[in-house]
Design a protein around this motif. Structure first.
Motif, PDB file in Angstrom:
ATOM      1  N   GLY A 316       0.782  -1.229   0.000  1.00 65.91           N
ATOM      2  CA  GLY A 316       0.000   0.000   0.000  1.00 65.91           C
ATOM      3  C   GLY A 316       0.814   1.278   0.000  1.00 65.91           C
ATOM      4  N   THR A 317       2.133   1.155  -0.192  1.00 64.77           N
ATOM      5  CA  THR A 317       2.992   2.346  -0.128  1.00 64.77           C
ATOM      6  C   THR A 317       3.444   2.831  -1.510  1.00 64.77           C
ATOM      7  N   ALA A 318       2.935   2.245  -2.578  1.00 62.50           N
ATOM      8  CA  ALA A 318       3.438   2.562  -3.912  1.00 62.50           C
ATOM      9  C   ALA A 318       3.222   4.028  -4.283  1.00 62.50           C
ATOM     10  N   ASP A 319       2.075   4.575  -3.944  1.00 58.65           N
ATOM     11  CA  ASP A 319       1.816   5.977  -4.303  1.00 58.65           C
ATOM     12  C   ASP A 319       2.806   6.909  -3.620  1.00 58.65           C
ATOM     13  N   ALA A 320       3.031   6.687  -2.333  1.00 54.86           N
ATOM     14  CA  ALA A 320       3.987   7.520  -1.599  1.00 54.86           C
ATOM     15  C   ALA A 320       5.391   7.339  -2.150  1.00 54.86           C
ATOM     16  N   ALA A 321       5.736   6.120  -2.534  1.00 52.79           N
ATOM     17  CA  ALA A 321       7.058   5.868  -3.111  1.00 52.79           C
ATOM     18  C   ALA A 321       7.210   6.585  -4.449  1.00 52.79           C
ATOM     19  N   GLY A 322       6.141   6.601  -5.218  1.00 58.13           N
ATOM     20  CA  GLY A 322       6.171   7.316  -6.477  1.00 58.13           C
ATOM     21  C   GLY A 322       6.395   8.803  -6.285  1.00 58.13           C
ATOM     22  N   GLU A 323       5.841   9.343  -5.218  1.00 59.88           N
ATOM     23  CA  GLU A 323       6.044  10.770  -4.921  1.00 59.88           C
ATOM     24  C   GLU A 323       7.493  11.067  -4.588  1.00 59.88           C
ATOM     25  N   VAL A 324       8.166  10.124  -3.947  1.00 62.15           N
ATOM     26  CA  VAL A 324       9.592  10.303  -3.658  1.00 62.15           C
ATOM     27  C   VAL A 324      10.375  10.454  -4.951  1.00 62.15           C
ATOM     28  N   PHE A 325      10.064   9.612  -5.923  1.00 62.65           N
ATOM     29  CA  PHE A 325      10.802   9.677  -7.182  1.00 62.65           C
ATOM     30  C   PHE A 325      10.447  10.911  -7.999  1.00 62.65           C
ATOM     31  N   ALA A 326       9.226  11.365  -7.874  1.00 66.44           N
ATOM     32  CA  ALA A 326       8.867  12.629  -8.530  1.00 66.44           C
ATOM     33  C   ALA A 326       9.678  13.775  -7.929  1.00 66.44           C
ATOM     34  N   ALA A 327       9.847  13.746  -6.609  1.00 66.84           N
ATOM     35  CA  ALA A 327      10.633  14.788  -5.941  1.00 66.84           C
ATOM     36  C   ALA A 327      12.103  14.697  -6.327  1.00 66.84           C
ATOM     37  N   LEU A 328      12.622  13.493  -6.447  1.00 64.52           N
ATOM     38  CA  LEU A 328      14.016  13.322  -6.870  1.00 64.52           C
ATOM     39  C   LEU A 328      14.226  13.867  -8.280  1.00 64.52           C
ATOM     40  N   SER A 329      13.282  13.597  -9.151  1.00 65.93           N
ATOM     41  CA  SER A 329      13.373  14.126 -10.508  1.00 65.93           C
ATOM     42  C   SER A 329      13.319  15.650 -10.510  1.00 65.93           C
ATOM     43  N   ASP A 330      12.472  16.209  -9.656  1.00 66.24           N
ATOM     44  CA  ASP A 330      12.310  17.669  -9.597  1.00 66.24           C
ATOM     45  C   ASP A 330      13.605  18.378  -9.193  1.00 66.24           C
ATOM     46  N   VAL A 331      14.412  17.727  -8.345  1.00 67.44           N
ATOM     47  CA  VAL A 331      15.649  18.388  -7.909  1.00 67.44           C
ATOM     48  C   VAL A 331      16.828  18.076  -8.829  1.00 67.44           C
ATOM     49  N   GLY A 332      16.574  17.248  -9.859  1.00 68.63           N
ATOM     50  CA  GLY A 332      17.603  17.032 -10.860  1.00 68.63           C
ATOM     51  C   GLY A 332      18.269  15.675 -10.875  1.00 68.63           C
ATOM     52  N   ILE A 333      17.692  14.685 -10.205  1.00 61.91           N
ATOM     53  CA  ILE A 333      18.273  13.341 -10.200  1.00 61.91           C
ATOM     54  C   ILE A 333      17.797  12.568 -11.426  1.00 61.91           C
ATOM     55  N   ASP A 334      18.738  12.087 -12.220  1.00 61.60           N
ATOM     56  CA  ASP A 334      18.445  11.246 -13.381  1.00 61.60           C
ATOM     57  C   ASP A 334      18.477   9.791 -12.905  1.00 61.60           C
ATOM     58  N   VAL A 335      17.316   9.258 -12.557  1.00 68.09           N
ATOM     59  CA  VAL A 335      17.297   7.928 -11.943  1.00 68.09           C
ATOM     60  C   VAL A 335      17.711   6.839 -12.929  1.00 68.09           C
ATOM     61  N   ASP A 336      17.419   7.015 -14.207  1.00 72.12           N
ATOM     62  CA  ASP A 336      17.840   6.007 -15.184  1.00 72.12           C
ATOM     63  C   ASP A 336      19.363   5.917 -15.237  1.00 72.12           C
ATOM     64  N   ASP A 337      20.018   7.069 -15.141  1.00 73.52           N
ATOM     65  CA  ASP A 337      21.479   7.062 -15.117  1.00 73.52           C
ATOM     66  C   ASP A 337      21.992   6.416 -13.833  1.00 73.52           C
ATOM     67  N   VAL A 338      21.314   6.655 -12.717  1.00 74.74           N
ATOM     68  CA  VAL A 338      21.685   6.013 -11.456  1.00 74.74           C
ATOM     69  C   VAL A 338      21.666   4.497 -11.617  1.00 74.74           C
ATOM     70  N   TYR A 339      20.598   3.976 -12.196  1.00 71.52           N
ATOM     71  CA  TYR A 339      20.472   2.529 -12.352  1.00 71.52           C
ATOM     72  C   TYR A 339      21.573   1.970 -13.249  1.00 71.52           C
TER      73      TYR A 339
END
Length: 373
Positions: A316-339
């Motif tokens: 039941g935490t998927a929505d909140a987890a998705g918000e974390v990644f939206a925030a990471l993207s907003d500050v400039g984190i390229d998560v695909d490059d991280v992976y």
């Protein structure tokens, strides 16, 4: 009534596996003690673990002497030593395997990491390792590289249990689960008993925080710094939702009806690297039914000593987890490059450890060879 934190963790549906293996653990009885006293129901190995184990050659002296007398090659010596350790560990966990109907009691052995980008070599070695160890509770570890995905399917199709390793992104996790389903479908067509086959998807955790935190600190804004320590848990929670989605389909229901069991998410790299975070962070925050947490001994001991459970921390935490990644993207984190960086580093790290292992064994064989005496 609760007995220990590890007992509570097991009761919550988390299988506790040890992320370490050595001849010393096997011969001293330590591995058996962990089963009896700390609820350990499986063990994983990797090239780094074997490199560390073989760095202390005392426990392997007799076998090294024999290999030197026989004139064994370095490659053959490494294969014989590592498969012997894994075979003995499989025997120690055999009762657990039987008591859990194959769900646990598993021991993992990784293919040569130098084959991580070669599908054909991975498949050939996986089949060879399976035959060499010759134990039903073995799992062959295959990296989740693009070249590893078809290998996963083909190895499962041979009736071989698989631990898929080095998964960092949810998209790759979905591809791994699809490779698993395809492999099990082929295994069924090939006449294999699906009920005795097992698989886990090893989703790496702490390394995600390490890489993302480094980038957040480089950005340095208040918004970026506030997100430190949030990526890894959120990433794993999204992976668990992908697991729930995949194993609620008709495609899976058909395989389940044929005796197959789910490919469980396995939380790997759960030792906390940042001392500012709780040392049990990646255990407490990732409690969920039908998962595995493979822990280095320091994490296992820490949780046994002061671990806390707060129920299912993932469903039941998927929505909140998705918000974390939206925030990471907003500050400039390229998560695909991280992976991608983490996958490349993971393969490189295991290749380096394997090379060092070969060098260590080469030195030991040379020192013990008849020509030196």
């Amino acid at each position: 009534m609760s007995t220990t934190p590890l007992a509570d963790l097991s009761a919550a549906g988390v299988s506790v596996w040890l992320d370490d293996l050595s001849r010393q653990r096997i011969m001293s009885g330590n591995l058996a003690e962990l089963i009896e006293q700390k609820h350990v129901v499986g063990v994983t190995s990797n090239p780094s673990i074997f490199q560390a184990a073989l760095a202390d050659a005392d426990h392997y002296a007799e076998q090294l002497d024999d290999l030197a007398r026989r004139g064994a090659s370095v490659e053959d010596a490494v294969r014989e030593i590592t498969t012997d350790d894994v075979r003995h560990a499989c025997d120690i966990f055999r009762n657990v395997y039987t008591e859990t109907a194959g769900k646990d009691g598993r021991v993992s052995l990784e293919v040569d990491p130098r084959s991580a980008h070669d599908t054909e070599k991975t498949v050939a070695e996986a089949v060879d390792l399976w035959k060499t160890v010759d134990r039903p509770n073995l799992m062959i570890k295959i990296p989740a590289t693009p070249e590893g995905l078809p290998a996963i399917t083909r190895v499962l199709a041979e009736g071989i249990s698989v631990n898929v390793t080095l998964i960092f992104s949810v998209d790759r996790h979905r591809a791994v689960m699809d490779a698993f389903l395809a492999g099990m479908e082929q295994a069924r067509s090939n006449g294999h008993d699906l009920s005795v086959m097992g698989s886990v998807a090893s989703f790496f955790v702490s390394r995600v925080d390490s890489e993302v935190d480094k980038r957040l600190e480089a950005i340095g804004t208040d918004a970026a710094l506030a997100l430190r320590g949030t990526a890894a848990v959120a990433n794993a929670r999204l992976a668990y939702q992908a697991y729930l989605d995949t194993f609620s389909t008709e495609r899976w229901a058909t395989l389940k009806g044929a005796g197959a069991t789910v490919q469980r998410p396995l939380w790997a790299s759960t030792g906390v690297k940042n001392k500012a975070y709780p040392d049990t962070l990646y255990v407490t925050e990732l409690v969920a039914p039908d998962t595995v947490n493979t822990m280095p001994e320091a994490t296992l001991d820490a949780f046994a000593d002061h671990g806390e459970l707060h129920g299912d921390a993932v469903s039941g935490t998927a929505d909140a987890a998705g918000e974390v990644f939206a925030a990471l993207s907003d500050v400039g984190i390229d998560v695909d490059d991280v992976y991608q960086v983490l996958e490349d580093e993971g393969v490189d790290k295991f290749e380096k450890a394997w090379t060092e292992l070969l060098e260590t064994i080469s030195e030991q064989l040379t020192r013990r060879s008849p020509e030196q005496s």
